[in-house]
Design a protein around this motif. Structure first.
Motif, PDB file in Angstrom:
ATOM      1  N   VAL A  33     -65.912  37.079 -98.098  1.00 28.15           N
ATOM      2  CA  VAL A  33     -66.372  35.959 -98.919  1.00 28.15           C
ATOM      3  C   VAL A  33     -65.201  35.491 -99.776  1.00 28.15           C
ATOM      4  CG1 VAL A  33     -67.990  35.217-100.686  1.00 28.15           C
ATOM      5  CG2 VAL A  33     -68.706  36.893 -98.989  1.00 28.15           C
ATOM      6  N   PRO A  34     -64.752  34.235 -99.601  1.00 25.42           N
ATOM      7  CA  PRO A  34     -63.633  33.738-100.405  1.00 25.42           C
ATOM      8  C   PRO A  34     -64.065  33.452-101.839  1.00 25.42           C
ATOM      9  CG  PRO A  34     -64.497  31.988 -99.054  1.00 25.42           C
ATOM     10  CD  PRO A  34     -65.253  33.235 -98.669  1.00 25.42           C
ATOM     11  N   LYS A  35     -63.083  33.339-102.744  1.00 24.78           N
ATOM     12  CA  LYS A  35     -63.385  33.002-104.143  1.00 24.78           C
ATOM     13  C   LYS A  35     -63.807  31.542-104.266  1.00 24.78           C
ATOM     14  CE  LYS A  35     -60.409  36.409-106.247  1.00 24.78           C
ATOM     15  NZ  LYS A  35     -59.297  36.671-107.140  1.00 24.78           N
ATOM     16  N   HIS A  36     -63.174  30.682-103.476  1.00 21.44           N
ATOM     17  CA  HIS A  36     -63.478  29.248-103.477  1.00 21.44           C
ATOM     18  C   HIS A  36     -63.809  28.847-102.052  1.00 21.44           C
ATOM     19  CE1 HIS A  36     -61.886  28.996-107.525  1.00 21.44           C
ATOM     20  NE2 HIS A  36     -60.853  29.679-107.095  1.00 21.44           N
ATOM     21  N   LEU A  37     -64.828  28.035-101.900  1.00 19.95           N
ATOM     22  CA  LEU A  37     -65.244  27.618-100.564  1.00 19.95           C
ATOM     23  C   LEU A  37     -65.488  26.117-100.537  1.00 19.95           C
ATOM     24  CD1 LEU A  37     -65.994  28.498 -97.684  1.00 19.95           C
ATOM     25  CD2 LEU A  37     -68.328  28.798 -98.500  1.00 19.95           C
ATOM     26  N   PRO A  38     -64.465  25.325-100.146  1.00 21.83           N
ATOM     27  CA  PRO A  38     -64.700  23.895 -99.975  1.00 21.83           C
ATOM     28  C   PRO A  38     -65.392  23.636 -98.641  1.00 21.83           C
ATOM     29  CG  PRO A  38     -62.380  24.413 -99.656  1.00 21.83           C
ATOM     30  CD  PRO A  38     -63.071  25.691-100.009  1.00 21.83           C
ATOM     31  N   ILE A  39     -66.376  22.780 -98.653  1.00 25.69           N
ATOM     32  CA  ILE A  39     -67.114  22.415 -97.449  1.00 25.69           C
ATOM     33  C   ILE A  39     -66.997  20.913 -97.269  1.00 25.69           C
ATOM     34  CG2 ILE A  39     -69.380  22.328 -96.348  1.00 25.69           C
ATOM     35  CD1 ILE A  39     -70.093  24.883 -97.835  1.00 25.69           C
ATOM     36  N   VAL A  40     -66.469  20.505 -96.120  1.00 18.57           N
ATOM     37  CA  VAL A  40     -66.316  19.083 -95.822  1.00 18.57           C
ATOM     38  C   VAL A  40     -67.510  18.648 -94.990  1.00 18.57           C
ATOM     39  CG1 VAL A  40     -64.875  17.346 -94.720  1.00 18.57           C
ATOM     40  CG2 VAL A  40     -63.807  19.296 -95.885  1.00 18.57           C
ATOM     41  N   GLY A  41     -68.293  17.762 -95.540  1.00 16.95           N
ATOM     42  CA  GLY A  41     -69.486  17.256 -94.855  1.00 16.95           C
ATOM     43  C   GLY A  41     -70.739  17.637 -95.614  1.00 16.95           C
ATOM     44  N   ALA A  42     -71.321  16.665 -96.292  1.00 18.47           N
ATOM     45  CA  ALA A  42     -72.515  16.922 -97.095  1.00 18.47           C
ATOM     46  C   ALA A  42     -73.781  16.685 -96.286  1.00 18.47           C
ATOM     47  CB  ALA A  42     -72.508  16.045 -98.339  1.00 18.47           C
ATOM     48  N   CYS A  43     -73.704  16.997 -94.994  1.00 18.85           N
ATOM     49  CA  CYS A  43     -74.885  16.876 -94.138  1.00 18.85           C
ATOM     50  C   CYS A  43     -75.749  18.135 -94.314  1.00 18.85           C
ATOM     51  CB  CYS A  43     -74.445  16.732 -92.681  1.00 18.85           C
ATOM     52  SG  CYS A  43     -73.474  18.132 -92.105  1.00 18.85           S
ATOM     53  N   ILE A  44     -76.838  18.209 -93.603  1.00 16.86           N
ATOM     54  CA  ILE A  44     -77.721  19.369 -93.730  1.00 16.86           C
ATOM     55  C   ILE A  44     -76.989  20.650 -93.374  1.00 16.86           C
ATOM     56  CG2 ILE A  44     -78.705  19.163 -91.409  1.00 16.86           C
ATOM     57  CD1 ILE A  44     -80.574  20.278 -94.579  1.00 16.86           C
ATOM     58  N   THR A  45     -76.103  20.603 -92.371  1.00 17.64           N
ATOM     59  CA  THR A  45     -75.347  21.789 -91.983  1.00 17.64           C
ATOM     60  C   THR A  45     -74.430  22.246 -93.111  1.00 17.64           C
ATOM     61  OG1 THR A  45     -75.380  21.033 -89.690  1.00 17.64           O
ATOM     62  CG2 THR A  45     -73.806  22.761 -90.233  1.00 17.64           C
ATOM     63  N   GLY A  46     -73.725  21.311 -93.734  1.00 17.51           N
ATOM     64  CA  GLY A  46     -72.828  21.646 -94.837  1.00 17.51           C
ATOM     65  C   GLY A  46     -73.577  22.227 -96.024  1.00 17.51           C
ATOM     66  N   LEU A  47     -74.710  21.612 -96.360  1.00 17.91           N
ATOM     67  CA  LEU A  47     -75.494  22.108 -97.494  1.00 17.91           C
ATOM     68  C   LEU A  47     -76.101  23.474 -97.199  1.00 17.91           C
ATOM     69  CD1 LEU A  47     -77.174  18.764 -98.583  1.00 17.91           C
ATOM     70  CD2 LEU A  47     -75.153  19.881 -99.549  1.00 17.91           C
ATOM     71  N   GLU A  48     -76.481  23.713 -95.947  1.00 20.98           N
ATOM     72  CA  GLU A  48     -76.989  25.034 -95.575  1.00 20.98           C
ATOM     73  C   GLU A  48     -75.911  26.101 -95.751  1.00 20.98           C
ATOM     74  OE1 GLU A  48     -80.417  24.600 -92.191  1.00 20.98           O
ATOM     75  OE2 GLU A  48     -78.335  24.352 -91.542  1.00 20.98           O
ATOM     76  N   HIS A  49     -74.704  25.816 -95.258  1.00 21.86           N
ATOM     77  CA  HIS A  49     -73.612  26.785 -95.405  1.00 21.86           C
ATOM     78  C   HIS A  49     -73.333  27.061 -96.881  1.00 21.86           C
ATOM     79  CE1 HIS A  49     -72.333  27.551 -91.315  1.00 21.86           C
ATOM     80  NE2 HIS A  49     -72.461  26.266 -91.048  1.00 21.86           N
ATOM     81  N   GLY A  50     -73.331  26.028 -97.690  1.00 25.92           N
ATOM     82  CA  GLY A  50     -73.081  26.210 -99.116  1.00 25.92           C
ATOM     83  C   GLY A  50     -74.174  26.995 -99.815  1.00 25.92           C
ATOM     84  N   SER A  51     -75.426  26.688 -99.510  1.00 24.99           N
ATOM     85  CA  SER A  51     -76.530  27.367-100.197  1.00 24.99           C
ATOM     86  C   SER A  51     -76.675  28.821 -99.757  1.00 24.99           C
ATOM     87  CB  SER A  51     -77.846  26.619 -99.984  1.00 24.99           C
ATOM     88  OG  SER A  51     -78.205  26.623 -98.623  1.00 24.99           O
ATOM     89  N   VAL A  52     -76.278  29.126 -98.539  1.00 24.39           N
ATOM     90  CA  VAL A  52     -76.341  30.513 -98.070  1.00 24.39           C
ATOM     91  C   VAL A  52     -75.220  31.344 -98.686  1.00 24.39           C
ATOM     92  CG1 VAL A  52     -75.982  31.949 -96.006  1.00 24.39           C
ATOM     93  CG2 VAL A  52     -77.540  30.023 -95.921  1.00 24.39           C
ATOM     94  N   ARG A  53     -74.050  30.739 -98.855  1.00 22.93           N
ATOM     95  CA  ARG A  53     -72.902  31.505 -99.345  1.00 22.93           C
ATOM     96  C   ARG A  53     -72.787  31.542-100.869  1.00 22.93           C
ATOM     97  NH1 ARG A  53     -72.089  30.198 -94.399  1.00 22.93           N
ATOM     98  NH2 ARG A  53     -70.944  31.601 -93.026  1.00 22.93           N
ATOM     99  N   ALA A  54     -73.283  30.545-101.567  1.00 22.86           N
ATOM    100  CA  ALA A  54     -73.165  30.493-103.026  1.00 22.86           C
ATOM    101  C   ALA A  54     -73.695  31.750-103.722  1.00 22.86           C
ATOM    102  CB  ALA A  54     -73.841  29.246-103.567  1.00 22.86           C
ATOM    103  N   PRO A  55     -74.822  32.306-103.331  1.00 26.19           N
ATOM    104  CA  PRO A  55     -75.302  33.519-103.997  1.00 26.19           C
ATOM    105  C   PRO A  55     -74.399  34.744-103.788  1.00 26.19           C
ATOM    106  CG  PRO A  55     -77.107  32.465-102.822  1.00 26.19           C
ATOM    107  CD  PRO A  55     -75.835  31.779-102.421  1.00 26.19           C
ATOM    108  N   LEU A  56     -73.499  34.651-102.811  1.00 26.53           N
ATOM    109  CA  LEU A  56     -72.580  35.764-102.551  1.00 26.53           C
ATOM    110  C   LEU A  56     -71.365  35.743-103.477  1.00 26.53           C
ATOM    111  CD1 LEU A  56     -72.669  35.667 -98.654  1.00 26.53           C
ATOM    112  CD2 LEU A  56     -73.967  37.160-100.186  1.00 26.53           C
ATOM    113  N   GLY A  57     -71.200  34.665-104.260  1.00 25.71           N
ATOM    114  CA  GLY A  57     -70.166  34.645-105.267  1.00 25.71           C
ATOM    115  C   GLY A  57     -69.093  33.578-105.222  1.00 25.71           C
TER     116      GLY A  57
END
Length: 64
Positions: A33-57
């Motif tokens: 799990v990286p300290k910073h995670l930029p995600i390019v693409g605010a589509c449903i896939t991008g938001l899913e990746h962000g919401s799944v990983r955000a609780p990990l830190g």
């Protein structure tokens, strides 16, 4: 960085080698799990990746 979308598209000068820049297909294979995670693409896939990983830190930033 996770570059999202239903189909991977390469940009000139940006290599998606599934290490520093990964596609949404390669993202589930990340072993750390990286300290910073930029995600390019605010589509449903991008938001899913962000919401799944955000609780990990990581600090998640989604850009479209």
């Amino acid at each position: 960085m996770i570059a999202t979308g239903s189909e991977s598209t390469t940009l000139q000068g940006v290599e998606v080698a599934e290490k520093l820049v990964v596609s949404s297909t390669g993202a589930p294979e990340l072993h750390a799990v990286p300290k910073h995670l930029p995600i390019v693409g605010a589509c449903i896939t991008g938001l899913e990746h962000g919401s799944v990983r955000a609780p990990l830190g990581p600090e998640v930033t989604v850009v479209d």
